[in-house]
Write a protein that holds these residues in place. Structure first.
Motif, PDB file in Angstrom:
ATOM      1  N   LYS A   1       1.773   9.050  -6.261  1.00 46.70           N
ATOM      2  CA  LYS A   1       2.266  10.429  -6.113  1.00 46.70           C
ATOM      3  C   LYS A   1       3.290  10.761  -7.192  1.00 46.70           C
ATOM      4  O   LYS A   1       3.252  11.841  -7.800  1.00 46.70           O
ATOM      5  CB  LYS A   1       2.903  10.602  -4.733  1.00 46.70           C
ATOM      6  CG  LYS A   1       1.898  10.638  -3.597  1.00 46.70           C
ATOM      7  CD  LYS A   1       2.619  10.783  -2.264  1.00 46.70           C
ATOM      8  CE  LYS A   1       1.644  10.765  -1.100  1.00 46.70           C
ATOM      9  NZ  LYS A   1       2.343  10.853   0.207  1.00 46.70           N
ATOM     10  N   GLN A   2       4.215   9.842  -7.453  1.00 47.47           N
ATOM     11  CA  GLN A   2       5.212  10.074  -8.499  1.00 47.47           C
ATOM     12  C   GLN A   2       4.565  10.219  -9.865  1.00 47.47           C
ATOM     13  O   GLN A   2       4.953  11.076 -10.661  1.00 47.47           O
ATOM     14  CB  GLN A   2       6.216   8.915  -8.509  1.00 47.47           C
ATOM     15  CG  GLN A   2       7.139   8.883  -7.308  1.00 47.47           C
ATOM     16  CD  GLN A   2       8.089   7.714  -7.346  1.00 47.47           C
ATOM     17  OE1 GLN A   2       8.065   6.918  -8.295  1.00 47.47           O
ATOM     18  NE2 GLN A   2       8.925   7.573  -6.319  1.00 47.47           N
ATOM     19  N   MET A   3       3.552   9.369 -10.148  1.00 44.53           N
ATOM     20  CA  MET A   3       2.865   9.463 -11.431  1.00 44.53           C
ATOM     21  C   MET A   3       2.166  10.812 -11.571  1.00 44.53           C
ATOM     22  O   MET A   3       2.218  11.452 -12.630  1.00 44.53           O
ATOM     23  CB  MET A   3       1.857   8.328 -11.542  1.00 44.53           C
ATOM     24  CG  MET A   3       1.169   8.238 -12.910  1.00 44.53           C
ATOM     25  SD  MET A   3      -0.008   6.897 -12.986  1.00 44.53           S
ATOM     26  CE  MET A   3      -1.301   7.582 -11.955  1.00 44.53           C
ATOM     27  N   GLN A   4       1.542  11.265 -10.473  1.00 39.90           N
ATOM     28  CA  GLN A   4       0.877  12.566 -10.532  1.00 39.90           C
ATOM     29  C   GLN A   4       1.885  13.683 -10.760  1.00 39.90           C
ATOM     30  O   GLN A   4       1.649  14.606 -11.552  1.00 39.90           O
ATOM     31  CB  GLN A   4       0.118  12.797  -9.219  1.00 39.90           C
ATOM     32  CG  GLN A   4      -0.811  14.004  -9.228  1.00 39.90           C
ATOM     33  CD  GLN A   4      -1.947  13.849 -10.210  1.00 39.90           C
ATOM     34  OE1 GLN A   4      -2.384  12.738 -10.467  1.00 39.90           O
ATOM     35  NE2 GLN A   4      -2.398  14.934 -10.784  1.00 39.90           N
ATOM     36  N   GLN A   5       3.037  13.595 -10.060  1.00 37.17           N
ATOM     37  CA  GLN A   5       4.065  14.620 -10.269  1.00 37.17           C
ATOM     38  C   GLN A   5       4.586  14.612 -11.697  1.00 37.17           C
ATOM     39  O   GLN A   5       4.772  15.665 -12.315  1.00 37.17           O
ATOM     40  CB  GLN A   5       5.217  14.381  -9.288  1.00 37.17           C
ATOM     41  CG  GLN A   5       4.871  14.675  -7.845  1.00 37.17           C
ATOM     42  CD  GLN A   5       6.003  14.335  -6.900  1.00 37.17           C
ATOM     43  OE1 GLN A   5       7.049  13.867  -7.348  1.00 37.17           O
ATOM     44  NE2 GLN A   5       5.806  14.554  -5.608  1.00 37.17           N
ATOM     45  N   LYS A   6       4.833  13.403 -12.235  1.00 37.00           N
ATOM     46  CA  LYS A   6       5.346  13.311 -13.609  1.00 37.00           C
ATOM     47  C   LYS A   6       4.336  13.852 -14.622  1.00 37.00           C
ATOM     48  O   LYS A   6       4.700  14.557 -15.569  1.00 37.00           O
ATOM     49  CB  LYS A   6       5.689  11.858 -13.944  1.00 37.00           C
ATOM     50  CG  LYS A   6       6.810  11.262 -13.112  1.00 37.00           C
ATOM     51  CD  LYS A   6       8.121  11.946 -13.363  1.00 37.00           C
ATOM     52  CE  LYS A   6       9.250  11.291 -12.564  1.00 37.00           C
ATOM     53  NZ  LYS A   6      10.523  11.990 -12.732  1.00 37.00           N
ATOM     54  N   THR A   7       3.046  13.526 -14.416  1.00 32.78           N
ATOM     55  CA  THR A   7       2.029  14.048 -15.337  1.00 32.78           C
ATOM     56  C   THR A   7       1.939  15.574 -15.259  1.00 32.78           C
ATOM     57  O   THR A   7       1.818  16.260 -16.277  1.00 32.78           O
ATOM     58  CB  THR A   7       0.671  13.429 -15.003  1.00 32.78           C
ATOM     59  OG1 THR A   7       0.400  13.594 -13.605  1.00 32.78           O
ATOM     60  CG2 THR A   7       0.642  11.953 -15.345  1.00 32.78           C
ATOM     61  N   ASN A   8       2.044  16.101 -14.036  1.00 34.80           N
ATOM     62  CA  ASN A   8       2.000  17.561 -13.897  1.00 34.80           C
ATOM     63  C   ASN A   8       3.205  18.211 -14.568  1.00 34.80           C
ATOM     64  O   ASN A   8       3.077  19.243 -15.254  1.00 34.80           O
ATOM     65  CB  ASN A   8       1.963  17.938 -12.421  1.00 34.80           C
ATOM     66  CG  ASN A   8       0.667  17.519 -11.757  1.00 34.80           C
ATOM     67  OD1 ASN A   8      -0.369  17.447 -12.421  1.00 34.80           O
ATOM     68  ND2 ASN A   8       0.699  17.248 -10.466  1.00 34.80           N
TER      69      ASN A   8
ATOM     70  N   LYS B   1       0.830  -1.215   0.000  1.00 41.67           N
ATOM     71  CA  LYS B   1       0.000   0.000   0.000  1.00 41.67           C
ATOM     72  C   LYS B   1       0.858   1.257   0.000  1.00 41.67           C
ATOM     73  O   LYS B   1       0.581   2.224  -0.732  1.00 41.67           O
ATOM     74  CB  LYS B   1      -0.911  -0.012   1.229  1.00 41.67           C
ATOM     75  CG  LYS B   1      -2.115  -0.929   1.085  1.00 41.67           C
ATOM     76  CD  LYS B   1      -3.063  -0.760   2.254  1.00 41.67           C
ATOM     77  CE  LYS B   1      -4.314  -1.603   2.058  1.00 41.67           C
ATOM     78  NZ  LYS B   1      -5.279  -1.432   3.159  1.00 41.67           N
ATOM     79  N   GLU B   2       1.905   1.249   0.816  1.00 41.07           N
ATOM     80  CA  GLU B   2       2.798   2.422   0.833  1.00 41.07           C
ATOM     81  C   GLU B   2       3.471   2.614  -0.520  1.00 41.07           C
ATOM     82  O   GLU B   2       3.578   3.737  -1.028  1.00 41.07           O
ATOM     83  CB  GLU B   2       3.855   2.230   1.921  1.00 41.07           C
ATOM     84  CG  GLU B   2       3.291   2.300   3.327  1.00 41.07           C
ATOM     85  CD  GLU B   2       4.344   2.027   4.373  1.00 41.07           C
ATOM     86  OE1 GLU B   2       5.486   1.725   3.965  1.00 41.07           O
ATOM     87  OE2 GLU B   2       4.028   2.127   5.582  1.00 41.07           O
ATOM     88  N   GLU B   3       3.912   1.502  -1.130  1.00 42.82           N
ATOM     89  CA  GLU B   3       4.544   1.599  -2.446  1.00 42.82           C
ATOM     90  C   GLU B   3       3.563   2.106  -3.495  1.00 42.82           C
ATOM     91  O   GLU B   3       3.903   2.920  -4.359  1.00 42.82           O
ATOM     92  CB  GLU B   3       5.089   0.234  -2.836  1.00 42.82           C
ATOM     93  CG  GLU B   3       5.938   0.249  -4.103  1.00 42.82           C
ATOM     94  CD  GLU B   3       6.524  -1.108  -4.406  1.00 42.82           C
ATOM     95  OE1 GLU B   3       7.207  -1.226  -5.439  1.00 42.82           O
ATOM     96  OE2 GLU B   3       6.289  -2.048  -3.611  1.00 42.82           O
ATOM     97  N   MET B   4       2.301   1.643  -3.427  1.00 48.19           N
ATOM     98  CA  MET B   4       1.289   2.088  -4.386  1.00 48.19           C
ATOM     99  C   MET B   4       1.010   3.581  -4.222  1.00 48.19           C
ATOM    100  O   MET B   4       0.904   4.325  -5.209  1.00 48.19           O
ATOM    101  CB  MET B   4       0.008   1.291  -4.182  1.00 48.19           C
ATOM    102  CG  MET B   4      -1.072   1.579  -5.231  1.00 48.19           C
ATOM    103  SD  MET B   4      -2.511   0.521  -5.036  1.00 48.19           S
ATOM    104  CE  MET B   4      -3.218   1.246  -3.558  1.00 48.19           C
ATOM    105  N   SER B   5       0.917   4.050  -2.956  1.00 46.68           N
ATOM    106  CA  SER B   5       0.681   5.482  -2.749  1.00 46.68           C
ATOM    107  C   SER B   5       1.860   6.314  -3.249  1.00 46.68           C
ATOM    108  O   SER B   5       1.686   7.362  -3.882  1.00 46.68           O
ATOM    109  CB  SER B   5       0.445   5.755  -1.267  1.00 46.68           C
ATOM    110  OG  SER B   5       1.584   5.408  -0.518  1.00 46.68           O
ATOM    111  N   ASN B   6       3.098   5.804  -3.019  1.00 44.63           N
ATOM    112  CA  ASN B   6       4.273   6.535  -3.507  1.00 44.63           C
ATOM    113  C   ASN B   6       4.310   6.591  -5.029  1.00 44.63           C
ATOM    114  O   ASN B   6       4.603   7.637  -5.626  1.00 44.63           O
ATOM    115  CB  ASN B   6       5.548   5.876  -2.987  1.00 44.63           C
ATOM    116  CG  ASN B   6       5.709   6.026  -1.493  1.00 44.63           C
ATOM    117  OD1 ASN B   6       5.297   7.042  -0.935  1.00 44.63           O
ATOM    118  ND2 ASN B   6       6.278   5.041  -0.838  1.00 44.63           N
TER     119      ASN B   6
END
Length: 676
Positions: free
Chosen positions: A374-381, A366-371
Motif C-alpha cells: 500500500k505504501q509503495m502504491q501511494q508513493k508511486t501515485n 503478510k500484514e507487513e507485506m500488504s502495508n
C-alpha cells in the motif's frame, strides 16, 4: 526484542533523559533500577510521578504506575495474558514486563503528555447514587459535568486554532488594516459619488458599468471552470495511463505464472486459513474469554486490604506446595508407565508451540507485506502526480543514481573549498581586528599627546586660533611624521601577514589531510561500532538461550533430587517397619514368658480382655438402670405434682391474707364515720 531494546536505549540517551546507556549496560540493570527508570519516564509524561521509588512502598509504586498506565490506555502484550502476572512483574521489576512498557511510552511521548494533561480534568469522579439524592450534591455534580464539557469544547477549539497556523497578533493587524482600507474606500466612494452627480445621464452610465463588471466576473468564472476541466482531463488521462500500466503488469504476471504454482499457492493459503479458523483463533478466543471471566470476577469482588492479600498469598503458597506434592506422588506412582510417552509428549508440545509461533510470524509478515505494498502504491501515485511522468526503473534508475553520486562528489569538493575559504576568511578577519585594535591604541596615544600639548580646544574661539597658530603648524608637522610612521607600520604589518600566510600554508595543507583521515577514521569507527552492536546482540541471544538451558537443567536436577529424597524416606520407613516386625516375631516366638508379655500382640490381647470386662460391667449397670427407670420416673412425676400443689397453697394463703387486711381497713373507716 533486540530492535526494541535498541530503540529504548536510543531514546533514553537523547533529551531530556541523557542516560548514556548501551545495550549491555541497559540489559544489566537490576529490577529497582528498571523501576526507577520507568518512574522517570512516567514523570516526564506527568510531573506528579517524578518520584524516588526508594521513598515509597512497593505497593504504592505499583498502584501509582498502574493507575497512570490505565489513564494512558496501555494494554499489556499478548504474551502476558493474566493481569495478575503483569502486576506481579511490575512490582518485582521484571524485564519482560518493563521493556514493552518503556518501548510503548517512548514511542508516543508527546501524545501521552497531552493525554496525561487532559486526564487531570477529564477523568470523571464517580459519586455514589445514595449521595446524589441530596440536592446540593446533585447540583454540584451537574455543574462539574457542565464544566467538563465546556473544557472539552475549549480544548478542541484551542487545538484547531493551533493547527490552523494563525496567530492573534497577525489577525489583529489584519483586522486593523482592513478597517483602515474600509474607511479609505468609503471616503473614495463618497468623493466619486459627488463627482458623478454633476455628470449628465450618470444613472445610465452606472448601470452600464455594473453590467460590464458582471460580465467580467462571469468571464473569470468561465475561465476558471475551463481551467478546472483541463486539470480534470489531465488527471483522467494520467489515471488512464496508470490503469493501462497495471493492466499490462497483470497480463505479464498471468503469462509468467503456471496453474501448478497458482494451485500450490491457493492450497497453502487454504491450509493456513483453515489452521487459523479451526485451531489458533478458537484457542485465542477461549483464552480471552477466560481472562475476561477472571477480570470480571476480580472486579466483582470488594476492595482488599494488605492483610487480605497476605492471607491469599499464604493460601496460594500452601496450594502450590500441595500441588507439588501431588505431582511428585503421581510421578512416583505412574512414572514406569508414562516414561515411554513423556518424551513424545514433550516433542509434540514443542512442535505445537513452534507451529503457533510460525503461524503468527507468517500472519505478521503478510500484514507487513500488504502495508508495504500500500505504501509503495501511494508513493508511486504521489511521484506520478508530482512529476507527471513514470517512475524510473532498471537502467534509467541506475543512470540517475550514478548522476546523483557524481553530483554528490562534486558538492563535497566544493564544500571542502568553501570550508578552506571560510577558514582563511576567519584568519584575515582576526588580523583585521588586531590592526583595528592597534589603530585605536595609536589614536588614543595621539589624543593624549594633543591633550598634553593643548591642541584639543583650539577651535573654540577665534582668539585661541590666532594665539596657537604657531603651535598648530608644529602639531601638523608632528602629525605628518606620525602618519609616515603609521604607513611604515602598516607596511610592516602587511609584510608580517604575508609571511604568516606563507608559513601557515603547509599547516593548512596538513590540516586538510588530517581532516580527511579524521573522516575515514570516523567512518571506520561507525562500521566497527555496528559490528560490535551486532556481535553484542548475538552474544546476548546466545547467553539467553544458555540461561534457558541452564534453568531447564536446574529444574530437572531439583526434580530428580526431590525424587531421590522421597525414595530415601520411603526406604527408611519400610526398614523401620521391617525392624519392628522382626523384633515382634522374636519376642512372640521366645520361650520366656516375660519376653512374651512385652510383645505387642500380648499387650493388645490384655487390652482387649480389659475392655471386654469393662463392657460387661457397663451392660450390667445399663440393665439395672432400665429396670429402675419406670419407678423412678413415677417418683419424679409425683414430686412435680407435689411441688405444684404446694405452690397453689402458698398462692391461696397470700390471697386470703390480702383480703383480711382490706376488710380491717374498711371496718376502721366505717367506725370513724359513725363517730363523726
Amino acid at each position: 526484542m533486540s530492535d526494541q531494546i535498541k530503540f529504548i536505549v536510543e531514546k533514553l540517551n537523547q533529551e531530556p533523559f541523557k542516560k548514556s546507556y548501551n545495550l549491555i549496560t541497559f540489559d544489566s540493570l537490576e529490577s529497582m533500577q528498571l523501576l526507577q527508570l520507568l518512574s522517570d519516564v512516567l514523570g516526564e509524561i506527568d510531573p506528579k510521578h517524578a518520584v524516588d521509588i526508594r521513598e515509597e512502598m512497593p505497593e504504592q509504586t505499583a498502584k501509582r504506575m498502574l493507575s497512570l498506565l490505565g489513564i494512558l490506555k496501555y494494554k499489556p502484550p499478548g504474551s502476558i495474558s493474566d493481569l495478575s502476572a503483569f502486576r506481579q512483574g511490575l512490582v518485582t521489576g521484571s524485564k519482560p514486563v518493563i521493556h514493552p512498557v518503556l518501548h510503548w511510552l517512548l514511542q508516543r511521548t508527546s501524545e501521552l503528555k497531552k493525554r496525561a494533561y487532559l486526564a487531570r480534568f477529564l477523568v470523571k469522579l464517580e459519586v455514589p447514587a445514595e449521595f446524589l439524592q441530596d440536592d446540593t450534591v446533585a447540583e454540584t455534580n451537574k455543574q462539574y459535568e457542565e464544566l467538563m464539557e465546556a473544557f472539552k469544547n475549549l480544548h478542541k477549539e484551542c487545538e484547531q486554532l493551533k493547527t490552523s497556523g494563525f496567530s492573534t497578533a497577525e489577525i489583529r493587524r489584519d483586522i486593523s488594516a482592513m478597517e483602515e482600507e474600509k474607511d479609505q474606500l468609503i471616503k473614495r466612494v463618497e468623493r466619486l459619488k459627488k463627482r458623478v452627480e454633476t455628470v449628465q445621464n450618470h444613472q445610465r452610465m452606472l448601470e452600464i458599468a455594473r453590467q460590464l463588471r458582471l460580465e467580467k466576473e462571469r468571464e473569470e468564472s468561465l475561465a476558471q471552470q475551463k481551467q478546472e476541466q483541463k486539470n480534470q482531463l489531465f488527471h483522467a488521462e494520467q489515471r488512464l495511463q496508470r490503469v493501462q500500466l497495471q493492466l499490462k503488469e497483470m497480463h505479464h504476471a498471468v503469462v509468467d505464472s503456471k496453474p501448478e504454482s497458482l494451485m500450490k499457492k491457493l492450497e497453502e493459503e487454504i491450509k493456513f486459513n483453515s489452521y487459523l479458523a479451526t485451531e489458533k483463533i478458537p484457542r485465542e478466543l477461549e483464552s480471552k474469554k477466560k481472562s475476561l471471566y477472571f477480570l470480571q470476577k476480580v472486579v466483582a469482588e470488594p476492595a482488599m486490604s494488605q492483610s487480605d492479600l497476605n492471607v491469599l498469598e499464604i493460601k496460594i503458597n500452601e496450594v502450590n506446595a500441595q500441588i507439588n506434592q501431588l505431582i511428585e506422588k503421581r510421578m512416583m506412582k505412574y512414572e514406569p508407565i508414562d516414561s515411554k510417552f513423556s518424551m513424545y509428549r514433550q516433542q509434540a508440545s514443542i512442535i505445537s508451540r513452534k507451529k503457533e509461533a510460525k503461524a503468527e510470524e507468517l500472519q505478521a509478515a503478510k500484514e507487513e507485506m500488504s502495508n508495504t505494498e500500500k505504501q509503495m502504491q501511494q508513493k508511486t501515485n504521489q511521484a506520478r502526480e508530482l512529476e507527471g511522468s513514470e517512475v524510473l526503473k532498471g537502467d534509467e534508475f541506475k543512470h540517475y543514481v550514478n548522476k546523483l553520486r557524481s553530483k554528490n562528489t562534486y558538492y563535497k569538493k566544493k564544500r571542502l573549498e568553501l570550508a578552506e575559504i571560510t577558514a582563511e576568511y576567519g584568519i584575515l578577519q582576526r588580523t583585521e581586528e588586531l590592526l583595528k585594535q592597534r589603530h585605536e591604541a595609536l589614536q588614543q596615544q595621539l589624543q593624549a599627546i594633543e591633550e598634553k600639548k593643548g591642541i584639543s580646544g583650539y577651535s573654540d574661539t577665534q582668539e585661541e586660533l590666532e594665539r596657537v597658530s604657531a603651535v598648530k603648524s608644529e602639531m601638523d608637522e608632528m602629525k605628518g611624521r606620525t602618519l609616515d610612521n603609521m604607513s611604515e607600520m602598516v607596511k610592516k604589518l602587511n609584510a608580517m601577514v604575508a609571511d604568516k600566510k606563507s608559513s601557515l600554508a603547509p599547516v593548512i595543507k596538513e590540516l586538510r589531510q588530517l581532516r580527511q583521515k579524521c573522516q575515514e577514521l570516523t567512518q571506520e569507527c561507525d562500521e566497527k561500532k555496528v559490528q560490535y552492536d551486532s556481535c553484542a546482540a548475538g552474544l546476548e541471544s546466545n547467553r539467553s538461550t544458555l540461561e534457558q538451558e541452564v534453568k531447564g537443567l536446574l529444574e530437572e536436577c531439583i526434580q530428580e533430587e526431590s525424587n531421590y529424597r522421597y525414595i530415601n524416606c520411603m526406604k527408611r520407613n519400610i526398614e523401620v517397619q521391617l525392624q519392628r516386625a522382626k523384633e515382634e516375631m522374636k519376642t512372640y516366638v521366645s520361650p520366656d514368658p516375660q519376653e512374651r508379655r512385652k510383645a505387642i500382640r500380648e499387650q493388645y490381647t490384655r487390652m482387649i480382655l480389659e475392655q471386654e470386662n469393662l463392657g460387661k460391667k457397663l451392660r450390667e449397670k445399663q440393665k439395672v438402670v432400665r429396670e429402675s427407670h419406670g419407678p423412678n420416673m413415677k417418683q419424679v412425676k409425683m414430686w412435680q405434682d407435689f411441688e405444684q400443689l404446694m405452690e397453689c397453697k402458698s398462692e391461696c394463703f397470700l390471697k386470703q391474707q390480702n383480703q383480711t387486711a382490706i376488710g380491717q381497713v374498711i371496718q376502721e373507716g366505717g367506725k370513724d364515720r359513725l363517730v363523726l
